[in-house]
Design a protein around this motif. Structure first.
Motif, PDB file in Angstrom:
ATOM      1  N   THR A 146     -45.051 -23.467  68.351  1.00 47.14           N
ATOM      2  CA  THR A 146     -45.707 -23.399  67.047  1.00 47.14           C
ATOM      3  C   THR A 146     -45.028 -24.319  66.044  1.00 47.14           C
ATOM      4  O   THR A 146     -45.687 -24.988  65.252  1.00 47.14           O
ATOM      5  N   TYR A 147     -43.694 -24.386  66.083  1.00 44.80           N
ATOM      6  CA  TYR A 147     -42.986 -25.223  65.121  1.00 44.80           C
ATOM      7  C   TYR A 147     -43.365 -26.690  65.275  1.00 44.80           C
ATOM      8  O   TYR A 147     -43.401 -27.437  64.297  1.00 44.80           O
ATOM      9  N   LEU A 148     -43.674 -27.129  66.504  1.00 43.16           N
ATOM     10  CA  LEU A 148     -44.081 -28.518  66.711  1.00 43.16           C
ATOM     11  C   LEU A 148     -45.469 -28.779  66.139  1.00 43.16           C
ATOM     12  O   LEU A 148     -45.740 -29.862  65.617  1.00 43.16           O
ATOM     13  N   LEU A 149     -46.351 -27.788  66.227  1.00 44.67           N
ATOM     14  CA  LEU A 149     -47.673 -27.928  65.614  1.00 44.67           C
ATOM     15  C   LEU A 149     -47.557 -28.028  64.095  1.00 44.67           C
ATOM     16  O   LEU A 149     -48.234 -28.838  63.455  1.00 44.67           O
ATOM     17  N   ILE A 150     -46.688 -27.206  63.527  1.00 46.69           N
ATOM     18  CA  ILE A 150     -46.471 -27.248  62.074  1.00 46.69           C
ATOM     19  C   ILE A 150     -45.834 -28.584  61.688  1.00 46.69           C
ATOM     20  O   ILE A 150     -46.233 -29.210  60.700  1.00 46.69           O
ATOM     21  N   ALA A 151     -44.883 -29.055  62.489  1.00 45.67           N
ATOM     22  CA  ALA A 151     -44.250 -30.347  62.218  1.00 45.67           C
ATOM     23  C   ALA A 151     -45.287 -31.469  62.225  1.00 45.67           C
ATOM     24  O   ALA A 151     -45.250 -32.364  61.373  1.00 45.67           O
ATOM     25  N   ASP A 152     -46.240 -31.426  63.175  1.00 44.39           N
ATOM     26  CA  ASP A 152     -47.308 -32.441  63.224  1.00 44.39           C
ATOM     27  C   ASP A 152     -48.158 -32.417  61.956  1.00 44.39           C
ATOM     28  O   ASP A 152     -48.482 -33.455  61.391  1.00 44.39           O
ATOM     29  N   ALA A 153     -48.518 -31.207  61.521  1.00 50.86           N
ATOM     30  CA  ALA A 153     -49.337 -31.082  60.309  1.00 50.86           C
ATOM     31  C   ALA A 153     -48.565 -31.581  59.093  1.00 50.86           C
ATOM     32  O   ALA A 153     -49.116 -32.300  58.244  1.00 50.86           O
ATOM     33  N   LEU A 154     -47.288 -31.227  59.001  1.00 45.99           N
ATOM     34  CA  LEU A 154     -46.468 -31.696  57.876  1.00 45.99           C
ATOM     35  C   LEU A 154     -46.273 -33.211  57.928  1.00 45.99           C
ATOM     36  O   LEU A 154     -46.274 -33.878  56.902  1.00 45.99           O
ATOM     37  N   ARG A 155     -46.119 -33.752  59.122  1.00 49.09           N
ATOM     38  CA  ARG A 155     -45.931 -35.198  59.289  1.00 49.09           C
ATOM     39  C   ARG A 155     -47.129 -35.950  58.715  1.00 49.09           C
ATOM     40  O   ARG A 155     -46.971 -36.958  58.022  1.00 49.09           O
ATOM     41  N   LYS A 156     -48.332 -35.453  58.971  1.00 44.51           N
ATOM     42  CA  LYS A 156     -49.541 -36.091  58.444  1.00 44.51           C
ATOM     43  C   LYS A 156     -49.561 -36.045  56.918  1.00 44.51           C
ATOM     44  O   LYS A 156     -49.967 -37.002  56.264  1.00 44.51           O
ATOM     45  N   ALA A 157     -49.121 -34.932  56.359  1.00 41.94           N
ATOM     46  CA  ALA A 157     -49.086 -34.798  54.902  1.00 41.94           C
ATOM     47  C   ALA A 157     -47.997 -35.684  54.301  1.00 41.94           C
ATOM     48  O   ALA A 157     -48.198 -36.291  53.249  1.00 41.94           O
ATOM     49  N   VAL A 158     -46.855 -35.778  54.965  1.00 33.08           N
ATOM     50  CA  VAL A 158     -45.745 -36.597  54.468  1.00 33.08           C
ATOM     51  C   VAL A 158     -46.153 -38.069  54.433  1.00 33.08           C
ATOM     52  O   VAL A 158     -45.783 -38.801  53.513  1.00 33.08           O
ATOM     53  N   ASP A 159     -46.936 -38.513  55.424  1.00 35.78           N
ATOM     54  CA  ASP A 159     -47.388 -39.908  55.464  1.00 35.78           C
ATOM     55  C   ASP A 159     -48.205 -40.286  54.232  1.00 35.78           C
ATOM     56  O   ASP A 159     -48.244 -41.440  53.834  1.00 35.78           O
ATOM     57  N   LYS A 160     -48.865 -39.298  53.600  1.00 31.28           N
ATOM     58  CA  LYS A 160     -49.696 -39.558  52.429  1.00 31.28           C
ATOM     59  C   LYS A 160     -48.911 -39.515  51.127  1.00 31.28           C
ATOM     60  O   LYS A 160     -49.419 -39.891  50.085  1.00 31.28           O
ATOM     61  N   GLU A 161     -47.677 -39.016  51.180  1.00 32.62           N
ATOM     62  CA  GLU A 161     -46.880 -38.829  49.969  1.00 32.62           C
ATOM     63  C   GLU A 161     -46.036 -40.057  49.656  1.00 32.62           C
ATOM     64  O   GLU A 161     -45.745 -40.875  50.527  1.00 32.62           O
ATOM     65  N   VAL A 162     -45.592 -40.150  48.422  1.00 31.49           N
ATOM     66  CA  VAL A 162     -44.701 -41.216  47.989  1.00 31.49           C
ATOM     67  C   VAL A 162     -43.259 -40.760  48.182  1.00 31.49           C
ATOM     68  O   VAL A 162     -42.968 -39.581  48.278  1.00 31.49           O
TER      69      VAL A 162
END
Length: 161
Positions: A23-39
Motif C-alpha cells: 500500500t505504501y508504494l501505491l501511496i508513494a506513486d500517487a504522491l510522486r505524481k502530485a509532487v511532479d506538478k508542484e514547484v
C-alpha cells in the motif's frame, strides 16, 4: 484545487484492501505524481492529513514519504514539514548563521528571538533552539540572561569570498 486534494489511488479514491505491491508504494506513486506538478519548496500536507485522505496508518504514510525522500523528490525540514525538493534545503543552522551577514550584525549586537527566527525560517521553536545551541557551541552566540542572545564572534568565511 491543490494536487494533494486530487490524489486518487483507485477508482473511488480509496486504498485497496490488500495490495501485492504494498500500500505504501501505491501511496508513494500517487504522491510522486502530485509532487511532479508542484514547484520547489511547496509544502506537502501533514502526515495526519495524508492518513485521513488514504485511510491508512501513520507508519504507511511515513514509508511512502521515505520512498520519495530516497528518490530526492522531497525533503524533511525538521520541525516544519515535508517539502518538494528539486534542490536540497540548507540546514537551519547554516541559514541562521548567514543571518548575521544578511542583517549586517556585528559582535555585541542582539540576535533575533526564538519566535522571530521561527517565523522567519518557517521552523518549529524546537528546531530553532537546536540550531541556536549549535551556534552557541561554535562560539558565535552567548546568552545574557534578561537580555537574550548576543553575537560574540563572527562566522568564519572560506578563503576567496
Amino acid at each position: 484545487m491543490q494536487p494533494w486534494q486530487q490524489l486518487k489511488l483507485v477508482e473511488g479514491g480509496t486504498v485497496p484492501e490488500a495490495s501485492p505491491r504494498g500500500t505504501y508504494l501505491l501511496i508513494a506513486d500517487a504522491l510522486r505524481k502530485a509532487v511532479d506538478k508542484e514547484v520547489d519548496g511547496a509544502t506537502l500536507p501533514s502526515e495526519s492529513s495524508l492518513m485521513e485522505a488514504y485511510n491508512v496508518s501513520r507508519n504507511t504514510i511515513r514509508r511512502a514519504l521515505k520512498v520519495l525522500e530516497a528518490e530526492k523528490l522531497i525533503t524533511s525540514v525538521p520541525g516544519a514539514a515535508w517539502r518538494v525538493a528539486n534542490k536540497p534545503v540548507r540546514p537551519l543552522v547554516d541559514r541562521m548563521t548567514d543571518l548575521i551577514d544578511d542583517d549586517s550584525l556585528g559582535v555585541g549586537d542582539t540576535y533575533p528571538s526564538e519566535m522571530q527566527l521561527s517565523e522567519r525560517f518557517g521552523a518549529s521553536r524546537t528546531a530553532v533552539r537546536r540550531a541556536l545551541a549549535q551556534m552557541e557551541g561554535a562560539g558565535l552566540l552567548t546568552v545574557i540572561h534578561g537580555k537574550g542572545r548576543t553575537i560574540c564572534a563572527l562566522p568564519a568565511r572560506p578563503q576567496g569570498t
